[in-house]
Enzyme design. Structure first.
Site, short mmCIF file in Angstrom:
data_model
loop_
_atom_site.label_atom_id
_atom_site.label_comp_id
_atom_site.label_asym_id
_atom_site.label_seq_id
_atom_site.Cartn_x
_atom_site.Cartn_y
_atom_site.Cartn_z
N VAL A 33 0.83 -1.16 -0.08
CA VAL A 33 -0.08 0.07 0.06
C VAL A 33 0.61 1.25 0.08
CG1 VAL A 33 -1.56 1.45 1.35
CG2 VAL A 33 -2.01 -1.03 0.88
N LYS A 74 13.84 -1.98 1.10
CA LYS A 74 12.87 -1.34 0.46
C LYS A 74 13.20 0.06 0.08
CE LYS A 74 8.97 -4.27 2.17
NZ LYS A 74 7.98 -4.41 3.14
N ASN A 113 -14.38 -5.32 2.33
CA ASN A 113 -13.90 -6.26 1.98
C ASN A 113 -14.84 -7.59 2.40
OD1 ASN A 113 -11.45 -5.57 1.01
ND2 ASN A 113 -10.27 -5.74 3.01
N GLY A 162 -38.68 -11.60 4.62
CA GLY A 162 -39.70 -12.57 4.92
C GLY A 162 -40.66 -12.61 3.57
N CYS A 185 -41.43 -15.97 -0.89
CA CYS A 185 -40.48 -16.23 -1.74
C CYS A 185 -39.34 -16.42 -1.22
CB CYS A 185 -40.44 -15.37 -2.85
SG CYS A 185 -41.88 -15.21 -3.83
N LYS A 219 -38.83 -19.54 1.36
CA LYS A 219 -39.26 -20.78 0.64
C LYS A 219 -37.93 -21.21 0.04
CE LYS A 219 -42.28 -20.42 -2.67
NZ LYS A 219 -41.64 -21.03 -3.79
N1 LIG Z 1 -1.97 -5.12 0.35
C1 LIG Z 1 -3.12 -4.83 0.05
O1 LIG Z 1 -3.65 -5.19 -1.04
C2 LIG Z 1 -4.03 -3.76 0.64
C3 LIG Z 1 -5.13 -3.44 0.46
C4 LIG Z 1 -5.82 -2.34 1.05
C5 LIG Z 1 -5.37 -2.14 2.30
N2 LIG Z 1 -4.51 -2.73 2.85
C6 LIG Z 1 -3.94 -2.36 4.18
O2 LIG Z 1 -2.87 -1.57 4.02
C7 LIG Z 1 -2.05 -1.88 5.23
C8 LIG Z 1 -0.85 -2.20 4.78
O3 LIG Z 1 -0.42 -3.29 4.05
P1 LIG Z 1 0.64 -3.80 2.96
O4 LIG Z 1 0.12 -4.90 2.19
O5 LIG Z 1 1.06 -2.73 2.45
O6 LIG Z 1 1.61 -4.37 4.42
P2 LIG Z 1 2.90 -4.77 4.28
O7 LIG Z 1 3.46 -5.40 5.33
O8 LIG Z 1 3.24 -4.98 2.61
O9 LIG Z 1 3.77 -3.35 4.35
C9 LIG Z 1 3.85 -2.57 5.70
C10 LIG Z 1 5.19 -1.68 5.80
O10 LIG Z 1 5.09 -1.21 6.90
C11 LIG Z 1 6.65 -0.98 7.24
N3 LIG Z 1 6.73 -0.66 8.72
C12 LIG Z 1 6.52 -1.34 9.97
N4 LIG Z 1 6.66 -0.27 10.82
C13 LIG Z 1 7.10 0.83 10.51
C14 LIG Z 1 7.39 1.99 10.98
N5 LIG Z 1 7.26 1.96 12.52
N6 LIG Z 1 7.73 2.68 10.20
C15 LIG Z 1 7.61 2.92 8.85
N7 LIG Z 1 7.38 1.65 8.25
C16 LIG Z 1 6.97 0.67 9.18
C17 LIG Z 1 6.96 -2.29 7.23
O11 LIG Z 1 8.45 -2.69 7.24
C18 LIG Z 1 6.69 -2.85 5.66
O12 LIG Z 1 7.39 -2.55 4.93
C19 LIG Z 1 -2.69 -3.03 6.14
O13 LIG Z 1 -3.55 -2.49 7.08
C20 LIG Z 1 -3.66 -3.70 5.15
O14 LIG Z 1 -4.59 -4.32 5.63
C21 LIG Z 1 -3.58 -3.72 2.26
#
Ligand SMILES: NC(=O)c1ccc[n+]([C@@H]2O[C@H](COP(=O)([O-])OP(=O)(O)OC[C@H]3O[C@@H](n4cnc5c(N)ncnc54)[C@H](O)[C@@H]3O)[C@@H](O)[C@H]2O)c1
Length: 439
Positions: A21, A45, A218, A269, A272, A275
């Protein structure tokens, strides 16, 4: 689709977390013209982004990162202390993984909030913290906002992300939904304006609504997939093309793929739905097929009716007037009406109840309708009021169990009676203090 315009004023943004994200958000916001720094403790990263590469595979992301690093709009760092003073908006995109018990893990969120809080004392200008991570309703209020109780310059908003991995860049640039929630209208509008170049109308809502919309979305997607899979499985067992069934079902954009039936209200209810669900589930069981989603629908509806009953039983009322007896408005069909069950239970528990339904006169009910009603409530004739006026005159509390035409709604409002509306809102008996702080 290319964004149609660049945001009115480029913002200085820090994106916390360069995962799926965060990295997509950082690169795409830079593409929209903002000055963005992505911060992540993961050196790999950060180095990837600085080298103009995506840290993981996501179509189109590598090229976007390369372009934005080259254009000087995107940067990355492991050091929040350096990035924060240069930002006006922080987007939190850290992970919120599942704990073993199914609850969401808030460890990364708590840590990142502590880090920000430790860095902003004496900050000379406002900071907006927008939470893009998926967090349960109440988390912003219980975990994030208290951490900044002594920092009046900080405002917290919720800005959930709806992108899908594999099409994340396309989804960001063509959002299916843009939601920003919070109590501070200015901060909410400013975060929404980050996406001003995108072809989407922002939905500005409350903080907790924004948080729940993500979970509701979701859950809805998951239910849709499970539904299609169960229908597809049944179809396959019947030697029917499940794709043809579902494709055709989706052609109905009035009742099937539409907002129809998607409002919280009273139990369903009628002659349809119950049932036909029973038939589907029974016939599937004869094929030794387990269809847990479809099997759960009638029990779910029954539980919903029980909640309504509990709510009405707890009313401090001596004379309960019920508006509506048929399973919905504009019909006199009483078969499997949840209101009949509700009345039956209320009477059984000794409540003093009367009812009015604009389409039903007891002496005119006949056939299967009459049999159904008399089997449930033998003395129903005595409970009917011939007019709403008489019901309102008699009752000391009104329970609405059916949508009302405007003249009836006006009469009800004019009566001044306390109302429990089972149709347009779910009555909540007491506010639920949620569990985020205990996570
Ligand atoms: N992956 C998806 O498709 C998606 C879609 C919508 C929402 N989300 C939500 O978005 C959020 C992130 O998901 P993701 O898949 O990107 O997770 P991810 O695990 O890929 O990335 C999270 C990142 O946060 C970093 N991180 C952790 N602690 C940190 C800190 N103190 N400071 C800075 N960075 C830090 C980690 O190193 C990691 O790179 C989650 O809550 C997820 O549920 C994910």
């Amino acid at each position: 689709m290319e964004p149609t315009a660049i945001s009115a004023y480029p913002e200085r943004v820090t994106v916390l977390g360069l995962g799926y994200v965060g990295c997509v958000t950082a690169a795409c916001l830079a593409r929209l013209g903002h000055k963005v720094t992505g911060v992540d403790p993961d050196e790999f990263k950060v180095k990837s982004v600085l080298a103009g590469e995506a840290p993981f595979f996501e179509p189109g992301l590598g090229e976007l990162v390369r372009n934005e690093i080259g254009a000087g709009r995107l940067s990355a760092s492991t050091n929040l202390a350096k990035a924060l003073p240069e930002s006006d908006i922080v987007l939190i995109c850290v992970g919120t993984p599942s704990n073993r018990n199914g609850d969401l893990g808030l460890e990364q969120l708590r840590r990142v909030v502590e880090e920000i809080a430790g860095l902003i004392s004496g900050r000379p200008r406002p900071l907006i913290i927008a939470v893009r991570s998926t967090v349960y309703p109440g988390t912003c209020e219980q975990v994030i906002i208290p951490a900044f109780a002594s920092c009046p310059e900080v405002t917290v908003v919720s800005n959930p992300e709806f992108l899908r991995e594999g099409t994340a860049v396309h989804d960001f640039m063509n959002p299916s939904l843009l939601v920003v929630g919070g109590a501070d209208a200015q901060a909410v509008r400013r975060v929404a304006a980050l996406y001003a170049g995108l072809p989407v109308e922002p939905c500005l809502v409350s903080l907790r609504t924004a948080e729940l919309i993500k979970y509701a979305s979701n859950a809805f997607h998951a239910v849709k997939i499970a539904f299609a899979n169960e229908i597809g499985t049944l179809a396959a067992h019947l030697d029917i093309d499940g794709n043809e069934v579902m494709d055709t079902l989706c052609r109905d954009t009035v009742l099937n793929i539409s907002p129809a039936y998607l409002k919280p209200g009273f139990a369903f209810g009628g002659s349809c739905l119950p049932k036909d669900l029973r038939t589907l589930v029974y016939r599937a069981s004869r094929l030794d097929l387990k269809l847990p989603l479809l099997e759960s629908v009638l029990p779910s509806n029954g539980r919903h009716l029980e909640r309504a009953l509990e709510t009405v039983l707890e009313l401090p009322a001596r004379r309960i007037g019920v508006f509506g007896l048929a399973f919905k408005e504009s019909t006199d069909d009483l078969r499997e009406s949840p209101v009949v069950t509700l009345l039956e239970q209320l009477i059984g528990k000794g409540r003093n109840v009367r009812v009015f339904d604009p389409q039903i006169l007891p002496e005119r009910i006949y056939g299967s309708n009459r049999r159904y009603l008399l089997a449930a409530i033998p003395h129903i004739g005595k409970l009917f009021d011939p007019s709403l006026e008489e019901l309102l005159e008699w009752a000391d509390h009104l329970v609405i169990a059916q949508k009302q035409a405007p003249p009836f709604a006006q009469l009800m409002a004019a009566s001044g009676l306390p109302v429990t509306n089972l149709v347009s809102a779910i009555p909540v008996r007491q506010p639920v203090a949620e569990t985020a702080t205990r996570a």
